[in-house]
Design a protein around this motif. Structure first.
Motif, mmCIF file in Angstrom:
data_model
loop_
_atom_site.group_PDB
_atom_site.id
_atom_site.type_symbol
_atom_site.label_atom_id
_atom_site.label_comp_id
_atom_site.label_asym_id
_atom_site.label_seq_id
_atom_site.Cartn_x
_atom_site.Cartn_y
_atom_site.Cartn_z
ATOM 1 N N LYS A 1 -4.332 13.484 -1.300
ATOM 2 C CA LYS A 1 -4.546 14.040 0.042
ATOM 3 C C LYS A 1 -6.014 13.973 0.424
ATOM 4 O O LYS A 1 -6.369 13.632 1.568
ATOM 5 C CB LYS A 1 -4.046 15.484 0.086
ATOM 6 N N LEU A 2 -6.901 14.277 -0.519
ATOM 7 C CA LEU A 2 -8.336 14.211 -0.265
ATOM 8 C C LEU A 2 -8.805 12.772 -0.048
ATOM 9 O O LEU A 2 -9.832 12.544 0.596
ATOM 10 C CB LEU A 2 -9.108 14.833 -1.434
ATOM 11 N N SER A 3 -8.031 11.818 -0.576
ATOM 12 C CA SER A 3 -8.365 10.402 -0.407
ATOM 13 C C SER A 3 -7.904 9.856 0.941
ATOM 14 O O SER A 3 -8.129 8.687 1.248
ATOM 15 C CB SER A 3 -7.717 9.572 -1.526
ATOM 16 N N GLY A 4 -7.230 10.690 1.724
ATOM 17 C CA GLY A 4 -6.806 10.263 3.045
ATOM 18 C C GLY A 4 -5.350 9.875 3.155
ATOM 19 O O GLY A 4 -4.896 9.404 4.209
ATOM 20 N N ILE A 5 -4.571 10.054 2.091
ATOM 21 C CA ILE A 5 -3.152 9.716 2.107
ATOM 22 C C ILE A 5 -2.370 10.863 2.743
ATOM 23 O O ILE A 5 -2.587 12.026 2.399
ATOM 24 C CB ILE A 5 -2.628 9.452 0.677
ATOM 25 N N ASP A 6 -1.493 10.535 3.668
ATOM 26 C CA ASP A 6 -0.625 11.540 4.289
ATOM 27 C C ASP A 6 0.514 11.830 3.309
ATOM 28 O O ASP A 6 1.567 11.196 3.348
ATOM 29 C CB ASP A 6 -0.083 11.017 5.618
ATOM 30 N N THR A 7 0.293 12.795 2.428
ATOM 31 C CA THR A 7 1.259 13.075 1.367
ATOM 32 C C THR A 7 2.595 13.579 1.905
ATOM 33 O O THR A 7 3.642 13.314 1.328
ATOM 34 C CB THR A 7 0.679 14.103 0.375
ATOM 35 N N VAL B 1 0.834 -1.202 0.000
ATOM 36 C CA VAL B 1 0.000 0.000 0.000
ATOM 37 C C VAL B 1 0.871 1.255 0.000
ATOM 38 O O VAL B 1 0.640 2.197 -0.767
ATOM 39 C CB VAL B 1 -0.938 0.001 1.225
ATOM 40 N N ASN B 2 1.885 1.275 0.855
ATOM 41 C CA ASN B 2 2.770 2.443 0.925
ATOM 42 C C ASN B 2 3.497 2.684 -0.392
ATOM 43 O O ASN B 2 3.746 3.831 -0.772
ATOM 44 C CB ASN B 2 3.790 2.268 2.054
ATOM 45 N N GLY B 3 3.828 1.601 -1.074
ATOM 46 C CA GLY B 3 4.482 1.732 -2.376
ATOM 47 C C GLY B 3 3.566 2.355 -3.409
ATOM 48 O O GLY B 3 3.985 3.207 -4.206
ATOM 49 N N ARG B 4 2.299 1.966 -3.370
ATOM 50 C CA ARG B 4 1.336 2.522 -4.328
ATOM 51 C C ARG B 4 1.029 3.990 -4.011
ATOM 52 O O ARG B 4 0.621 4.746 -4.896
ATOM 53 C CB ARG B 4 0.031 1.713 -4.318
ATOM 54 N N TYR B 5 1.212 4.390 -2.759
ATOM 55 C CA TYR B 5 1.023 5.797 -2.399
ATOM 56 C C TYR B 5 1.972 6.708 -3.183
ATOM 57 O O TYR B 5 1.619 7.852 -3.496
ATOM 58 C CB TYR B 5 1.273 5.996 -0.902
ATOM 59 N N LEU B 6 3.162 6.217 -3.464
ATOM 60 C CA LEU B 6 4.135 7.003 -4.237
ATOM 61 C C LEU B 6 3.552 7.393 -5.591
ATOM 62 O O LEU B 6 3.672 8.532 -6.039
ATOM 63 C CB LEU B 6 5.428 6.208 -4.436
ATOM 64 N N TYR B 7 2.908 6.420 -6.247
ATOM 65 C CA TYR B 7 2.302 6.672 -7.562
ATOM 66 C C TYR B 7 1.096 7.591 -7.438
ATOM 67 O O TYR B 7 0.872 8.449 -8.304
ATOM 68 C CB TYR B 7 1.885 5.347 -8.209
#
Length: 394
Positions: free
Chosen positions: A277-283, A261-267
């Motif tokens: 950010k609006l999706s809840g990811i701590d950018t 999951v953390n890896g996909r956050y990069l993309y």
């Protein structure tokens, strides 16, 4: 009907060529230099040299990819971090006589601390990465020069050098390293099984997949390259320990970017930071971790480099950041972020290594080599930009 089939085949060929552009280019460039150098490029001894000379590029390119994925950000300080950590390693191991493993742990910890320092300013204060890492490039180079006092520290103890410069022992003996060939065959088998299972799962979930013929062609080409490289290494001294380290880094980060999951956050952050950010990811956290990771891998590359040169020098790491950035973009990473793979970065690093080594063997002037690499990098980025504009216009 026949025309429709013909067009369908042409479309599939175009998709295959687009997905494997750099792999095809790597094979073509390698064959060109192999012919022009009279077979020297892929000689067993030179294959080992290629690995040791370009190992640091692979390590740094993998870390740089994490930064680029977050939105086209880069890290200009990696070469200076290599110099600083190398200077620290020389001082602790050679000058102070510290335990090798304790010194390595301290060097890696210093790399992480540098990453925390730079990541804080980039992710939480929101100073542009270019400015922060440019500052780091000057700062860490200056600290390295202060530690070394402008002098070179050498030689390192054998215990340390063997960690990076030795070879995996072959229990079978003989003229050809049997262990090397067994490992090459095992790698091919694991690759084939992994790709087939992945394709089966994608089909089961209803995802689009390429044709079986495309997958088979790709696997045949990659396995042939692995077996060829294994045979060449087996005719020299076998598997270098540095290759094991490189393989571990590539596999770990490939899994991280594609399966976690953390890896996909990069993309996600690189694709659209506001939406992420609006999706809840701590950018901020994603950006922070990518720069901490980059500094950590820079420290790993530094330990490899001082072992290879058997010295800590003030000039270590010069232009390493450019090699890493170039490898990522040549390997297919987007200048805008959100696109790129670890495998592509590795292919880009190998491409640059073959280019450098091939031109050196041919005796091409160093200035001309820089010009050629500059043109190759420009062509890779231009291809990315033009492709993106075509997609947007459709």
């Amino acid at each position: 009907m026949e025309k429709a089939k013909e067009f369908n085949s042409m479309d599939k060929l175009k998709v295959f060529m687009k997905k494997n552009t750099m792999l095809i280019a790597l094979v073509i460039v390698t064959l060109f230099f192999q012919f022009e150098t009279g077979g020297t490029l892929l000689a067993p001894r030179n294959m080992t040299n290629l690995i040791s000379q370009n190992g640091y590029v692979v390590i740094l390119a993998v870390g740089m990819l994490m930064c680029i994925l977050t939105g086209g950000n880069i890290d200009l300080s990696v070469g200076s971090i290599v110099a600083l950590v190398g200077a620290l390693a020389g001082t602790l191991i050679v000058t102070k006589g510290m335990n090798v493993y304790l010194a390595i742990a301290i060097c890696l910890a210093v790399g992480i601390l540098i990453g925390i320092w730079q990541g804080f300013w980039i992710a939480y204060v929101r100073i542009p990465a270019f400015i922060v890492t440019l500052s780091g490039m000057l700062l860490w180079r200056g600290v390295a020069l202060m530690i070394l006092g402008g002098l070179t520290i050498s030689p390192f103890p054998e215990e340390y050098l063997n960690l990076f410069n030795s070879y995996i022992p072959d229990p079978f003996g003989g003229q050809i390293n049997i262990m090397c060939m067994i490992v090459a065959i095992a790698v091919c088998a694991i690759l084939v099984c992994t790709e087939l299972v992945s394709r089966k799962n994608r089909i089961k979930k209803g995802y689009s997949t390429g044709s079986a013929a495309q997958l088979l062609t790709r696997l045949v080409v990659i396995c042939a390259l692995i077996l060829f490289a294994g045979y060449k290494l087996a005719n020299h001294k076998g598997i270098p320990t540095i290759l094991v380290l490189l393989a571990a880094v590539v596999l770990i980060y490939s899994y991280y970017t594609s399966r976690t999951v953390n890896g996909r956050y990069l993309y996600a952050v690189g694709g659209n930071e506001k939406a992420a950010k609006l999706s809840g990811i701590d950018t901020n956290k994603v950006l922070f971790k990518s720069y901490v990771n980059m500094a950590f891998l820079s420290a790993v590359a530094a330990l490899m480099c001082v072992a290879r040169f058997n010295s800590s020098a003030p000039t270590a790491g010069m232009s390493y950041e450019l090699d890493a950035i170039g490898a990522c973009f040549i390997g297919g990473a987007s200048a805008y972020g959100g696109t790129g793979t670890v495998g592509g970065a590795v292919i880009g690093a190998i491409f640059m290594g073959v280019l450098n080594n091939g031109m050196s063997i041919m005796g091409i002037d160093a200035n001309m080599q820089k010009a050629v690499k500059g043109l190759v990098l420009l062509a890779a980025v231009a291809f990315d930009v033009i492709s993106k504009k075509r997609k947007e216009s459709k």
